[in-house]
Scaffold this motif. Sequence first.
Motif, PDB file in Angstrom:
ATOM      1  N   ILE A 100       0.835  -1.202   0.000  1.00 15.76           N
ATOM      2  CA  ILE A 100       0.000   0.000   0.000  1.00 15.76           C
ATOM      3  C   ILE A 100       0.872   1.255   0.000  1.00 15.76           C
ATOM      4  O   ILE A 100       0.643   2.192  -0.766  1.00 15.76           O
ATOM      5  N   CYS A 101       1.879   1.280   0.869  1.00 12.99           N
ATOM      6  CA  CYS A 101       2.752   2.457   0.952  1.00 12.99           C
ATOM      7  C   CYS A 101       3.482   2.702  -0.360  1.00 12.99           C
ATOM      8  O   CYS A 101       3.618   3.856  -0.807  1.00 12.99           O
ATOM      9  N   THR A 102       3.926   1.645  -0.989  1.00 12.37           N
ATOM     10  CA  THR A 102       4.608   1.794  -2.283  1.00 12.37           C
ATOM     11  C   THR A 102       3.660   2.365  -3.328  1.00 12.37           C
ATOM     12  O   THR A 102       4.037   3.228  -4.130  1.00 12.37           O
ATOM     13  N   SER A 103       2.404   1.911  -3.300  1.00 10.62           N
ATOM     14  CA  SER A 103       1.395   2.442  -4.230  1.00 10.62           C
ATOM     15  C   SER A 103       1.117   3.911  -3.949  1.00 10.62           C
ATOM     16  O   SER A 103       0.937   4.712  -4.878  1.00 10.62           O
ATOM     17  N   LEU A 104       1.076   4.287  -2.671  1.00  6.14           N
ATOM     18  CA  LEU A 104       0.854   5.689  -2.309  1.00  6.14           C
ATOM     19  C   LEU A 104       2.009   6.575  -2.803  1.00  6.14           C
ATOM     20  O   LEU A 104       1.787   7.686  -3.301  1.00  6.14           O
ATOM     21  N   ILE A 105       3.233   6.102  -2.663  1.00 11.10           N
ATOM     22  CA  ILE A 105       4.394   6.851  -3.166  1.00 11.10           C
ATOM     23  C   ILE A 105       4.252   7.099  -4.660  1.00 11.10           C
ATOM     24  O   ILE A 105       4.433   8.224  -5.143  1.00 11.10           O
ATOM     25  N   ASP A 106       3.888   6.039  -5.362  1.00 15.27           N
ATOM     26  CA  ASP A 106       3.723   6.153  -6.819  1.00 15.27           C
ATOM     27  C   ASP A 106       2.603   7.133  -7.165  1.00 15.27           C
ATOM     28  O   ASP A 106       2.747   7.975  -8.055  1.00 15.27           O
ATOM     29  N   MET A 107       1.485   7.047  -6.432  1.00  9.37           N
ATOM     30  CA  MET A 107       0.336   7.922  -6.699  1.00  9.37           C
ATOM     31  C   MET A 107       0.685   9.388  -6.474  1.00  9.37           C
ATOM     32  O   MET A 107       0.424  10.247  -7.314  1.00  9.37           O
ATOM     33  N   TYR A 108       1.301   9.693  -5.323  1.00  5.82           N
ATOM     34  CA  TYR A 108       1.674  11.080  -5.041  1.00  5.82           C
ATOM     35  C   TYR A 108       2.686  11.595  -6.062  1.00  5.82           C
ATOM     36  O   TYR A 108       2.643  12.762  -6.461  1.00  5.82           O
ATOM     37  N   GLY A 109       3.589  10.729  -6.482  1.00  2.00           N
ATOM     38  CA  GLY A 109       4.565  11.127  -7.488  1.00  2.00           C
ATOM     39  C   GLY A 109       3.921  11.504  -8.800  1.00  2.00           C
ATOM     40  O   GLY A 109       4.270  12.523  -9.411  1.00  2.00           O
ATOM     41  N   LYS A 110       2.958  10.690  -9.237  1.00  2.00           N
ATOM     42  CA  LYS A 110       2.269  10.982 -10.502  1.00  2.00           C
ATOM     43  C   LYS A 110       1.382  12.221 -10.395  1.00  2.00           C
ATOM     44  O   LYS A 110       1.015  12.810 -11.420  1.00  2.00           O
ATOM     45  N   CYS A 111       1.041  12.598  -9.167  1.00  2.00           N
ATOM     46  CA  CYS A 111       0.261  13.826  -8.941  1.00  2.00           C
ATOM     47  C   CYS A 111       1.170  15.025  -8.637  1.00  2.00           C
ATOM     48  O   CYS A 111       0.683  16.089  -8.227  1.00  2.00           O
ATOM     49  N   ASN A 112       2.478  14.829  -8.788  1.00  2.00           N
ATOM     50  CA  ASN A 112       3.478  15.895  -8.577  1.00  2.00           C
ATOM     51  C   ASN A 112       3.536  16.394  -7.140  1.00  2.00           C
ATOM     52  O   ASN A 112       3.942  17.525  -6.895  1.00  2.00           O
ATOM     53  N   ASP A 113       3.141  15.552  -6.210  1.00  2.00           N
ATOM     54  CA  ASP A 113       3.231  15.921  -4.796  1.00  2.00           C
ATOM     55  C   ASP A 113       4.408  15.162  -4.181  1.00  2.00           C
ATOM     56  O   ASP A 113       4.241  14.132  -3.502  1.00  2.00           O
TER      57      ASP A 113
END
Length: 505
Positions: A66-79
């Motif tokens: 889950i944490c790895t997915s969150l990192i990826d998600m925030y990255g793709k959202c430029n956060d």
Amino acid sequence: MAGYINNGKPRVALRLFETMPKDQVLPNSFTFTTVINACSFLADVETGRKIHAHVEILGLKSDLVICTSLIDMYGKCNDVVEAWKVFDTMVYRNVVSWTSMIVVYVQNALGEQALLLFREFILFMSPNHFMLASVISACASLGRLVTGKVTHGAVIRRGYDGNDVVASSLVDMYAKCGCITYSGKVFRLIESPCVIQYTSMIVGAAKYGQGNLSLDLFQEMIERGIRPNDVTFVGVLHACSHSGLVDIGLEHLNSMYTKHGIVPGAKHYICAVDMLGRLGRLDEAYQLAQTISAEAKEVALLWGSLLSASRSHGRLDLTVEAGKRLLELKQQLAGTYITMSNTYATMGKWEDAHRIRSEMINHGIQKEPGCSWVEIKDLTYAFYAGGLSSCTRRTEILNVLRELELRMKERGYVSGSKGSVFVDVEEEAEEAIVGLHSEKLALGFSLISMPRGTTIRIMKNLRMCWNCHEAFKLISNIVQRDIVVRDLNRFHHFKDGLCTCKDFW
């Protein structure tokens, strides 16, 4: 939800997630990973934050996947900040989570941070091919050839040199670092190159001034039955633009739909305007520019290209027109104000020149300072236009540049003789300004810091000016060194008094 995401319908997946509580079905870690991936697909950071809150409430914040997915998600959202917070608070990390954070930095143009994180990682674990490909991409974005070569060595030692993902990154890295020959060598080792790898080579050769090589690669690609995409054609048109092959470029533009079923977009027409403008066919370029509808940023690129071409070819009427369009769009403001001011000065319209400069000052608009950097061994040295105050070798650099200036003048070089008008600047002051451009400072430092015979590679954040370009040609002959400069638009390879761009850029 996974099925909808795999079929390009992430919004339906999110709606399905919202119905789970109604059916009294509690989400588990796999559910959260799936729905976070939907947010990544959509770059929907607000929904992503809400799902992150659910994860915290249900006590799943220590879940690795889950944490790895969150990192990826925030990255793709430029956060990047939120991505780092998730990464920094993880109880356990594996190579996938480290790679995800490195990718976030690379995707958000933070290559230095990506390399620092990689150096920390290799103290504890061994990288896989995905991580190495990401690190190579960071080197490409920064122009860090030495670090890229070291990483290439790591790729070979670990047996990943046959991996297509890594090979694609290496082709791109060497091209962006000005080593098109190395790019070609890596490319030719790929057994079955795909459209991405061909496109990287086509774009790399184009930026290096080898338009014919780009076109040969494109033809080879077609003959091998590999279908080009819209990015491939941007590369082809870019190659034609930077090599003066305007008629061939227009033929490729017209063939996009008829031969390959690809509808030309705004980027392709912008390349066409650029092609026509560079060759001096400005009326055709202007007429085409007026017919193109695109987003504000693309329109700014269009008129910015026409502004530069009009200025270079002495079409002051079109320079003013393109400048006005850019100011209306509120894009490229600093460069536009300066170009227009200098254009009015060239026309002898000093009141207009001063008015433009006053507007620029009143609006608080400042020109981005020229910056050039060189990589020597594993260190990067940056230089800014106009000063060496913090450099410990200031006197040595200035002495080298003065000596070169004298030797160039013996060969007829006149500083500031074309294309540069500095309003309210005396002739000798203007010469001093040109002499302290950042690429010259970087060159002076390289000459006193690098062994004889070594190729000097300089990266620059702005377009190289005509004066420095002429100086570098002469200097390459005087010092008998290859000098490669990557500016905002392309590479210039100076050797024996000549440049690969053939003075066409």
